[in-house]
Design a protein around this motif. Structure first.
Motif, PDB file in Angstrom:
ATOM      1  N   PRO A 135      21.966  24.344 -10.027  1.00  0.00           N
ATOM      2  CA  PRO A 135      21.933  25.067  -8.738  1.00  0.00           C
ATOM      3  C   PRO A 135      22.211  24.109  -7.575  1.00  0.00           C
ATOM      4  N   ASP A 136      22.752  24.672  -6.479  1.00  0.00           N
ATOM      5  CA  ASP A 136      22.917  23.868  -5.251  1.00  0.00           C
ATOM      6  C   ASP A 136      21.574  23.686  -4.574  1.00  0.00           C
ATOM      7  N   ILE A 137      20.777  24.735  -4.626  1.00  0.00           N
ATOM      8  CA  ILE A 137      19.477  24.684  -3.949  1.00  0.00           C
ATOM      9  C   ILE A 137      18.470  25.537  -4.722  1.00  0.00           C
ATOM     10  N   THR A 138      17.230  25.065  -4.746  1.00  0.00           N
ATOM     11  CA  THR A 138      16.172  25.790  -5.468  1.00  0.00           C
ATOM     12  C   THR A 138      14.979  25.955  -4.539  1.00  0.00           C
ATOM     13  N   LEU A 139      14.507  27.197  -4.434  1.00  0.00           N
ATOM     14  CA  LEU A 139      13.285  27.466  -3.670  1.00  0.00           C
ATOM     15  C   LEU A 139      12.138  27.477  -4.679  1.00  0.00           C
ATOM     16  N   PHE A 140      11.232  26.528  -4.524  1.00  0.00           N
ATOM     17  CA  PHE A 140      10.074  26.465  -5.429  1.00  0.00           C
ATOM     18  C   PHE A 140       8.875  27.076  -4.709  1.00  0.00           C
ATOM     19  N   MET A 141       8.426  28.225  -5.222  1.00  0.00           N
ATOM     20  CA  MET A 141       7.330  28.974  -4.618  1.00  0.00           C
ATOM     21  C   MET A 141       6.023  28.412  -5.179  1.00  0.00           C
ATOM     22  N   ASP A 142       5.330  27.657  -4.346  1.00  0.00           N
ATOM     23  CA  ASP A 142       4.155  26.900  -4.791  1.00  0.00           C
ATOM     24  C   ASP A 142       2.877  27.629  -4.368  1.00  0.00           C
ATOM     25  N   VAL A 143       2.144  28.125  -5.365  1.00  0.00           N
ATOM     26  CA  VAL A 143       0.847  28.773  -5.073  1.00  0.00           C
ATOM     27  C   VAL A 143      -0.073  28.632  -6.288  1.00  0.00           C
ATOM     28  N   ASP A 144      -1.363  28.578  -6.025  1.00  0.00           N
ATOM     29  CA  ASP A 144      -2.374  28.533  -7.080  1.00  0.00           C
ATOM     30  C   ASP A 144      -2.119  29.685  -8.076  1.00  0.00           C
ATOM     31  N   PRO A 145      -2.015  29.356  -9.377  1.00  0.00           N
ATOM     32  CA  PRO A 145      -1.721  30.415 -10.352  1.00  0.00           C
ATOM     33  C   PRO A 145      -2.731  31.555 -10.358  1.00  0.00           C
ATOM     34  N   LYS A 146      -3.971  31.277  -9.962  1.00  0.00           N
ATOM     35  CA  LYS A 146      -4.959  32.382  -9.940  1.00  0.00           C
ATOM     36  C   LYS A 146      -4.479  33.467  -8.976  1.00  0.00           C
ATOM     37  N   ILE A 147      -3.952  33.039  -7.832  1.00  0.00           N
ATOM     38  CA  ILE A 147      -3.475  34.002  -6.830  1.00  0.00           C
ATOM     39  C   ILE A 147      -2.246  34.736  -7.360  1.00  0.00           C
ATOM     40  N   GLY A 148      -1.305  33.977  -7.929  1.00  0.00           N
ATOM     41  CA  GLY A 148      -0.067  34.584  -8.436  1.00  0.00           C
ATOM     42  C   GLY A 148      -0.344  35.590  -9.552  1.00  0.00           C
ATOM     43  N   LEU A 149      -1.201  35.194 -10.496  1.00  0.00           N
ATOM     44  CA  LEU A 149      -1.496  36.090 -11.630  1.00  0.00           C
ATOM     45  C   LEU A 149      -2.184  37.360 -11.158  1.00  0.00           C
ATOM     46  N   GLU A 150      -3.059  37.210 -10.174  1.00  0.00           N
ATOM     47  CA  GLU A 150      -3.757  38.373  -9.622  1.00  0.00           C
ATOM     48  C   GLU A 150      -2.747  39.343  -8.989  1.00  0.00           C
ATOM     49  N   ARG A 151      -1.777  38.762  -8.253  1.00  0.00           N
ATOM     50  CA  ARG A 151      -0.750  39.616  -7.630  1.00  0.00           C
ATOM     51  C   ARG A 151       0.057  40.346  -8.706  1.00  0.00           C
ATOM     52  N   THR A 152       0.436  39.585  -9.756  1.00  0.00           N
ATOM     53  CA  THR A 152       1.243  40.195 -10.824  1.00  0.00           C
ATOM     54  C   THR A 152       0.487  41.320 -11.507  1.00  0.00           C
ATOM     55  N   ARG A 153      -0.788  41.074 -11.770  1.00  0.00           N
ATOM     56  CA  ARG A 153      -1.548  42.076 -12.529  1.00  0.00           C
ATOM     57  C   ARG A 153      -1.738  43.345 -11.732  1.00  0.00           C
ATOM     58  N   LYS A 154      -1.652  43.227 -10.409  1.00  0.00           N
ATOM     59  CA  LYS A 154      -1.769  44.438  -9.578  1.00  0.00           C
ATOM     60  C   LYS A 154      -0.449  45.208  -9.530  1.00  0.00           C
ATOM     61  N   THR A 155       0.645  44.530  -9.906  1.00  0.00           N
ATOM     62  CA  THR A 155       1.961  45.159  -9.794  1.00  0.00           C
ATOM     63  C   THR A 155       2.308  45.852 -11.098  1.00  0.00           C
ATOM     64  N   VAL A 156       2.614  47.134 -11.019  1.00  0.00           N
ATOM     65  CA  VAL A 156       3.054  47.823 -12.230  1.00  0.00           C
ATOM     66  C   VAL A 156       4.519  47.484 -12.424  1.00  0.00           C
ATOM     67  N   LYS A 157       4.827  46.803 -13.545  1.00  0.00           N
ATOM     68  CA  LYS A 157       6.192  46.356 -13.752  1.00  0.00           C
ATOM     69  C   LYS A 157       6.951  47.367 -14.600  1.00  0.00           C
ATOM     70  N   ALA A 158       8.075  47.804 -14.069  1.00  0.00           N
ATOM     71  CA  ALA A 158       8.876  48.805 -14.762  1.00  0.00           C
ATOM     72  C   ALA A 158       9.312  48.299 -16.138  1.00  0.00           C
ATOM     73  N   SER A 159       9.528  46.976 -16.258  1.00  0.00           N
ATOM     74  CA  SER A 159      10.045  46.451 -17.520  1.00  0.00           C
ATOM     75  C   SER A 159       8.964  46.296 -18.589  1.00  0.00           C
ATOM     76  N   ALA A 160       7.727  46.311 -18.195  1.00  0.00           N
ATOM     77  CA  ALA A 160       6.664  46.139 -19.194  1.00  0.00           C
ATOM     78  C   ALA A 160       6.080  47.502 -19.525  1.00  0.00           C
ATOM     79  N   SER A 161       5.743  47.699 -20.782  1.00  0.00           N
ATOM     80  CA  SER A 161       5.227  49.001 -21.161  1.00  0.00           C
ATOM     81  C   SER A 161       3.877  49.246 -20.510  1.00  0.00           C
TER      82      SER A 161
END
Ligand code: T5A
Length: 223
Positions: A135-161
């Protein structure tokens, strides 16, 4: 396909789970298109038809199907090679701005560090699979995984059953902390390419920083 009036730019977004990559990509693509850029958005694993099939094997396969660590790496790399040849390189050859959700740094952090295959060994395999394309440029989104996982678990993902977390997301917290530490190491190793974004900020502030980085990179790569 229409010819573009700007130079191609290959942008990747990296980080742990739920760090805002897809949200930022969607906003960036809208803003850049409004500014007249020809944009392709894509993701890994996936992007091509073969890659999307491999994505199912990697993330949402039946629990009784074993996937060893090295097989996992090779499946990610198989998806990437096809994605690069079929989707990313043709788009760059047409002068597009390519915004890709995850790429080689994910393999180095997840398979190299967190799975224990070795960061340098996996970096070398990625270079081989991509024949040196980076890549020419990469944006690295840096956050405590506890916060990220919590956000993901609240999101209903269309791709996951039924909104269930996928095979890799469901790894224990220590795994995700290793991923974060590995990405921080990569950001130190490649400071010219990898720009760290504080993803613990409110979404709008985080997005503003991402947009600034991409607009700067477009300016640097201007025809
Ligand atoms: N993987 C991938 C490997 O192991 N090796 C590899 O080589 C590759 C390529 C991919 C999985 O595969 C692994 C890594 C992953 O485990 P995926 O489903 O594509 O799986 O997973 P992610 O890329 O992690 O996608 P997510 O959807 O989980 O995370 P995103 O895209 O980073 O986050 P996003 O934008 O969906 O945001 C999640 C939620 O948080 C909110 C958003 O609104 C959304 O609701 N949010 C914020 N809220 C408040 N403040 C902020 N700053 C926020 N940012 C986002």
């Amino acid at each position: 396909m229409s010819e573009t009036k700007h130079s191609p730019l290959f942008v990747t977004l990296e980080g742990g789970e739920g760090t805002g990559k897809s949200t930022v990509i969607e906003r960036l693509s809208n803003d850049l298109r409004e500014r007249g850029y020809d944009v392709l958005t894509t993701r890994e694993p996936g992007g091509s038809k073969l890659g999307e099939q491999i994505r199912v094997w990697l993330l949402h396969h039946k629990p009784d199907v074993k996937v060893g660590d090295y097989a996992e790496l090779l499946l990610f790399l198989a998806a990437r090679t096809q994605h690069l040849e079929e989707i990313i390189l043709p788009a760059l050859n047409h002068g597009k701005v390519v915004l890709c959700d995850r790429f080689n740094d994910s393999s180095v952090a997840y398979q190299g560090a967190a799975r224990g295959l070795g960061m340098e060994a996996v970096e070398k395999q990625c270079e081989l699979a991509c024949r040196g394309v980076s890549p020419d440029i990469t944006l690295f989104m840096d956050v405590d995984p506890k916060i990220g996982l919590e956000r993901t678990r609240k999101t209903v993902k269309a791709s996951a059953s039924e909104g269930q977390v996928d095979r890799i997301e469901s790894e224990e917290l220590a795994f995700h902390e290793n991923v974060l530490q590995a990405m921080r190491l990569l950001a130190k190793k490649h400071p010219e390419r990898i720009k760290t974004i504080d993803a613990s900020q409110p979404l709008d502030d985080m997005y503003t920083h991402c947009l600034e980085v991409v607009l700067d990179a477009l300016e640097v790569h201007r025809v």
